[in-house]
Design a protein around this motif. Structure first.
Motif, PDB file in Angstrom:
ATOM      1  N   TYR A   1      -0.281  -3.993   5.595  1.00 27.29           N
ATOM      2  CA  TYR A   1      -0.346  -2.778   4.920  1.00 27.29           C
ATOM      3  C   TYR A   1      -0.839  -2.728   3.417  1.00 27.29           C
ATOM      4  CZ  TYR A   1       0.760   1.517   3.027  1.00 27.29           C
ATOM      5  OH  TYR A   1       0.530   2.843   2.638  1.00 27.29           O
TER       6      TYR A   1
ATOM      7  N   LYS B   1      -2.327   0.788   1.019  1.00 24.68           N
ATOM      8  CA  LYS B   1      -2.311   2.246   0.715  1.00 24.68           C
ATOM      9  C   LYS B   1      -3.490   2.854   1.392  1.00 24.68           C
ATOM     10  CE  LYS B   1      -3.763   2.837  -3.924  1.00 24.68           C
ATOM     11  NZ  LYS B   1      -3.461   3.235  -5.280  1.00 24.68           N
TER      12      LYS B   1
ATOM     13  N   TYR C   1      -2.619   4.365   8.721  1.00 22.87           N
ATOM     14  CA  TYR C   1      -1.445   3.992   9.436  1.00 22.87           C
ATOM     15  C   TYR C   1      -0.515   3.501   8.302  1.00 22.87           C
ATOM     16  CZ  TYR C   1      -4.000  -0.200  10.623  1.00 22.87           C
ATOM     17  OH  TYR C   1      -4.695  -1.496  10.653  1.00 22.87           O
ATOM     18  N   SER C   2       0.904   3.216   8.904  1.00 24.68           N
ATOM     19  CA  SER C   2       1.900   2.248   8.175  1.00 24.68           C
ATOM     20  C   SER C   2       2.877   1.836   9.280  1.00 24.68           C
ATOM     21  CB  SER C   2       2.428   2.910   7.330  1.00 24.68           C
ATOM     22  OG  SER C   2       3.404   2.300   6.315  1.00 24.68           O
TER      23      SER C   2
ATOM     24  N   THR D   1       7.166   0.665  10.236  1.00 19.07           N
ATOM     25  CA  THR D   1       8.627   0.624   9.985  1.00 19.07           C
ATOM     26  C   THR D   1       8.764  -0.934  10.248  1.00 19.07           C
ATOM     27  OG1 THR D   1       9.166   1.301  12.077  1.00 19.07           O
ATOM     28  CG2 THR D   1       9.182   2.939  10.555  1.00 19.07           C
TER      29      THR D   1
ATOM     30  N   LYS E   1      -0.067   8.118   9.303  1.00 21.28           N
ATOM     31  CA  LYS E   1       0.161   8.976   8.374  1.00 21.28           C
ATOM     32  C   LYS E   1      -0.052  10.207   8.583  1.00 21.28           C
ATOM     33  CE  LYS E   1      -0.756   5.072   4.921  1.00 21.28           C
ATOM     34  NZ  LYS E   1      -1.391   4.712   3.803  1.00 21.28           N
TER      35      LYS E   1
ATOM     36  N   ASP F   1       3.236   4.773  -3.919  1.00 21.80           N
ATOM     37  CA  ASP F   1       2.913   4.902  -2.389  1.00 21.80           C
ATOM     38  C   ASP F   1       3.922   5.284  -1.713  1.00 21.80           C
ATOM     39  OD1 ASP F   1       1.605   5.441   0.073  1.00 21.80           O
ATOM     40  OD2 ASP F   1       0.988   3.326   0.262  1.00 21.80           O
TER      41      ASP F   1
ATOM     42  N   TYR G   1       4.280   5.909   1.409  1.00 30.82           N
ATOM     43  CA  TYR G   1       4.086   5.272   3.017  1.00 30.82           C
ATOM     44  C   TYR G   1       4.193   3.782   2.779  1.00 30.82           C
ATOM     45  CZ  TYR G   1       3.006   9.712   5.353  1.00 30.82           C
ATOM     46  OH  TYR G   1       3.013  10.759   5.929  1.00 30.82           O
TER      47      TYR G   1
ATOM     48  N   ILE H   1       9.886   2.994   2.833  1.00 32.19           N
ATOM     49  CA  ILE H   1      10.408   3.344   4.036  1.00 32.19           C
ATOM     50  C   ILE H   1      11.761   2.314   4.350  1.00 32.19           C
ATOM     51  CG2 ILE H   1      10.112   3.242   6.684  1.00 32.19           C
ATOM     52  CD1 ILE H   1       6.916   3.801   6.051  1.00 32.19           C
TER      53      ILE H   1
END
Lengths: 247, 247
Positions: free
Chosen positions: B12, B14, B18-19, B21, B91, B137, B139, B144
């Protein structure tokens, strides 16, 4: 613990009879609040030019505490690269007061949380904290750091069981904070003046249902969109409500 | 992002669109709350025996989301060794509602705090959050994770300045939380029903004094033994007080 025995200062572990403050701010708090416990202060060469050095050296001078410049030792003991001040202090034993209200943590497991909790309860005028074992080591430098030195301004005591705690403090009103507590904190008005003990469970598991039977059980009502509030936030909210008449 | 393009899934940062979990619980929250954003779910071989796998595979099956067993990819993307589930999602862009109360964070800088704050505000019925840039950020997988998936149940929006925010929401009552706020939160009674924006500053520096001039400034009164309460705790206490009539 003379200078020539520096070699014996070990990286922190809970079996040592001394611990450390890392950073200038908690070290200054240590010296101010618990001068008799301070063994020495170690600093890095680069800290001598820091404005906080003057304050620190004045404090140490007044209390006859040795300041030693020793980059290698500071680096060896401290967990991070950007630490330039280490306070070395002897662990001390305290007992809680019968004439003060308490916060009681049952089996706390997170060091950062414990430090944040200490700082928060002190902010709301509570300076007596019981920890029911097993619980995290309050003298761990991670706790001290997260408390920002507030640890040196509270009294704390470990108990083997909640029953042991109760036997020592029979006149405190017990309030246990539970997800299924019988009354909602939101329905409390400003709380009266009697002594109280606010009891909170472990971060992950909370208090067992047997705690429903001690004193009054309280829930902090919240939406169903979350499982629970986190522990330091629950304690902050509870103390805000219980100390409202004082602030 | 088809299966044969897995090589392109990056650790990941920024700038990605996409990100991720990390962990079963936030991944299940993602799928439940933002199904259209889910690109795929990656799991480790060992997770197939986990009781949560059944729930996850049912959810994915219903939504036609691919589950891929790929130990190597899970290990490469996730920050910790004990992560067995990775949700991959696109995102999305949200806008705040004019008909909801808001929390406004000015230049928040700590990812763990932001996640805790998201979970806390959702717990007190607020699901609109503004962030004034520069700020962390939202995200980032660390946010999260700390939100425990609550992020997928709130609407959030970044603004370049507080003035930009104000221009969009002219009918909200503004309350700025400051150490030298003019009225004490403790003196508030249950708050009335009008729309409000609760505004909080950066963890270290708080709000600049110019924020005294927007709406009403509030302090959470506390003892002089601490410099300040920490940010998530201040927000928890403020929301507890402001949402008292709802719970």
């Amino acid at each position: 613990m003379a200078e020539n025995k520096n070699q014996k200062l070990k990286k922190y572990n809970k079996n040592l009879n001394y611990s450390y403050t890392f950073g200038a701010f908690p070290t200054i708090e240590l010296i101010k609040a618990k001068p008799d416990a301070v063994l020495k202060v170690l600093i890095s060469t680069s800290f001598v030019d820091n404005p906080a050095y003057l304050k620190l050296s004045e404090d140490c001078g007044r209390l006859n505490v040795e300041i030693q410049v020793n980059d290698k030792l500071v680096n060896r003991l401290s967990p991070k690269d950007n630490c330039y001040v280490v306070g070395v202090f002897e662990k001390y034993v305290l007992t809680l007061s019968e004439n003060e209200s308490h916060v009681v943590l049952v089996n706390p497991s997170n060091m950062g949380n414990l430090g944040t909790i200490i700082r928060t309860i002190l902010g709301f005028g509570i300076n007596n904290m019981a920890i029911i074992s097993p619980g995290v080591d309050i003298y761990d430098p991670k706790v001290i750091r997260a408390s920002m030195g507030a640890i040196f301004n509270i009294d704390f005591q470990y108990f083997n069981s909640f029953e042991d705690y109760l036997n020592c403090f029979k006149h405190h009103n017990i309030f246990t904070f539970m997800l299924d507590g019988q009354c909602s904190l939101q329905d409390f008005d400003r709380y009266d003046s009697s002594l109280y003990s606010l009891v909170f469970g472990n971060e992950a598991s909370g208090l067992e249902s047997v705690f429903q039977s001690y004193g009054k059980s309280i829930r902090i009502s919240h939406s169903e969109k979350i499982d629970s509030l986190n522990l330091p936030i629950s304690i902050g909210i509870a103390l805000y409500q219980f100390s409202k008449n004082k602030f």
